[in-house]
Design a protein around this motif. Sequence first.
Motif, PDB file in Angstrom:
ATOM      1  N   THR A 384      72.653 103.858  77.558  1.00 45.64           N
ATOM      2  CA  THR A 384      73.557 102.728  77.811  1.00 45.64           C
ATOM      3  C   THR A 384      72.818 101.546  78.426  1.00 45.64           C
ATOM      4  N   ASP A 385      71.752 101.842  79.187  1.00 43.35           N
ATOM      5  CA  ASP A 385      70.966 100.757  79.784  1.00 43.35           C
ATOM      6  C   ASP A 385      70.250  99.951  78.706  1.00 43.35           C
ATOM      7  N   TYR A 386      69.706 100.633  77.698  1.00 41.30           N
ATOM      8  CA  TYR A 386      68.917  99.946  76.678  1.00 41.30           C
ATOM      9  C   TYR A 386      69.744  99.491  75.475  1.00 41.30           C
ATOM     10  N   MET A 387      70.826 100.230  75.166  1.00 41.04           N
ATOM     11  CA  MET A 387      71.555  99.956  73.927  1.00 41.04           C
ATOM     12  C   MET A 387      73.016  99.583  74.142  1.00 41.04           C
ATOM     13  N   GLY A 388      73.520  99.712  75.371  1.00 41.62           N
ATOM     14  CA  GLY A 388      74.898  99.345  75.645  1.00 41.62           C
ATOM     15  C   GLY A 388      75.827 100.540  75.613  1.00 41.62           C
ATOM     16  N   ILE A 389      76.988 100.388  76.241  1.00 40.89           N
ATOM     17  CA  ILE A 389      77.940 101.481  76.389  1.00 40.89           C
ATOM     18  C   ILE A 389      78.553 101.902  75.050  1.00 40.89           C
ATOM     19  N   ASP A 390      78.573 101.004  74.060  1.00 38.83           N
ATOM     20  CA  ASP A 390      79.208 101.326  72.783  1.00 38.83           C
ATOM     21  C   ASP A 390      78.545 102.497  72.074  1.00 38.83           C
TER      22      ASP A 390
END
Length: 423
Positions: A384-390
């Motif tokens: 989630t830090d690198y690619m987002g919560i989606d």
Amino acid sequence: MTTLATQHRRASFVPIYFVFFLDNFGFSLVFTIFGPLLLYPEFGFFTSHATVGVRNLMIGILFAAFPLAQLFGAPIIGDLADHYGRKKAFTISIAGSIIGYILSAIAILTQSFSLLLISRLLTGIVAGNLTLCLAAIADLSPTESSRGRHYGFIAVVAGVSWIVAMLAGGYLSDKEIYRYFNPALPFLVTAFLSVLALWAVAALFKETRPTRMKKLTFNLSRGFHNVIESFKIKEVRWLYLVYFFWVVGWGATVQWFTPFSIERFHVNQVEILWILVLFGLSWSIGGSLINWFILKYWGSAAISKVTLAINTIFVLGAAFCYYYEFFTWLYVISAAFAGVAMSNLLNLISLSAPANMQGKVMGLSQSTMALGWIIGPILGGLITDYMGIDIIFFFAALFILIAFILMLYDTCYMKRISGVGKK
């Protein structure tokens, strides 16, 4: 007419179930609290410069802290229970939990992430209450049928404690409902209830295991040795691998449901908690009523394959969903199949193990589950830090899919157990 010993034995079940209720309650509580606590800037845990990715990473670290500490601490609590008796071990475990809950409340009030992390580590170290409760029930249940009834009631208590935890965590932490409510309050309430549990153990619980006189030694690395040991048992090593991947995947949906709902759908805490209540009901119904019905017609191997496949499809569908109503219904329904999957995977592990290794094998399954609960939130936090919560529900669906593929791949095992259960 009941004897005095029988009355004492019955009275001992009261603190056992109360302690288990609180243990599961304290573990579940964080799933409604930590997301808003670290994501909403008004709680002051991070400066405005902290990105959402960093906040999600910190949520993942908090989620992982408890099972990581538990992996080290549970064997120690178990040794204490075997050496000094169940009652003293209960006392140590509950007292440590009280301190941990109070520290969590102080950390929230002082906006200290490091103290909150320490409190979760401390609570995890002393969280051997499930093992203690199961051991005490075994001590107090002289027959197989009575033990089965009491273990069955443990499942009911777990479902009720989850629901109550969701309601308490959601409502008592929301100052919009009442100005004196805040995220520290549920932990203070849990600490107070734990004090009552400590009194119940002291007043009602009768020791079920005599004290041993030989010297007691601790092995701090036993938790990791247990994980390694689990994959050395050829009869169940493949199932442990299936179970591990499933725990990582499904655990990610549980841990990240609240942050995901907040960030993607911008819903409030009360809306989230009621979905989690429905989640608990769906899980309980799936693991009990639905599972009992399906077992009349299929064996556990077939049920595990089908429910893992359905679990994958529903979680993947939730990942693609941008309407909150559809997303939540997909997730709630998937919980029922997840409950069935877990019950049958554990059943397969038990059925595949030699009769003289049942206790060891089921104990090792708990270590495997703890490892999954450690790795899942850390990987989820990094992703989630690198690619987002989606991406988090895609990540979860991938791991559940891997568990399904591993289950299919082990064709030799399937042939060997194809006769287990009714066709």
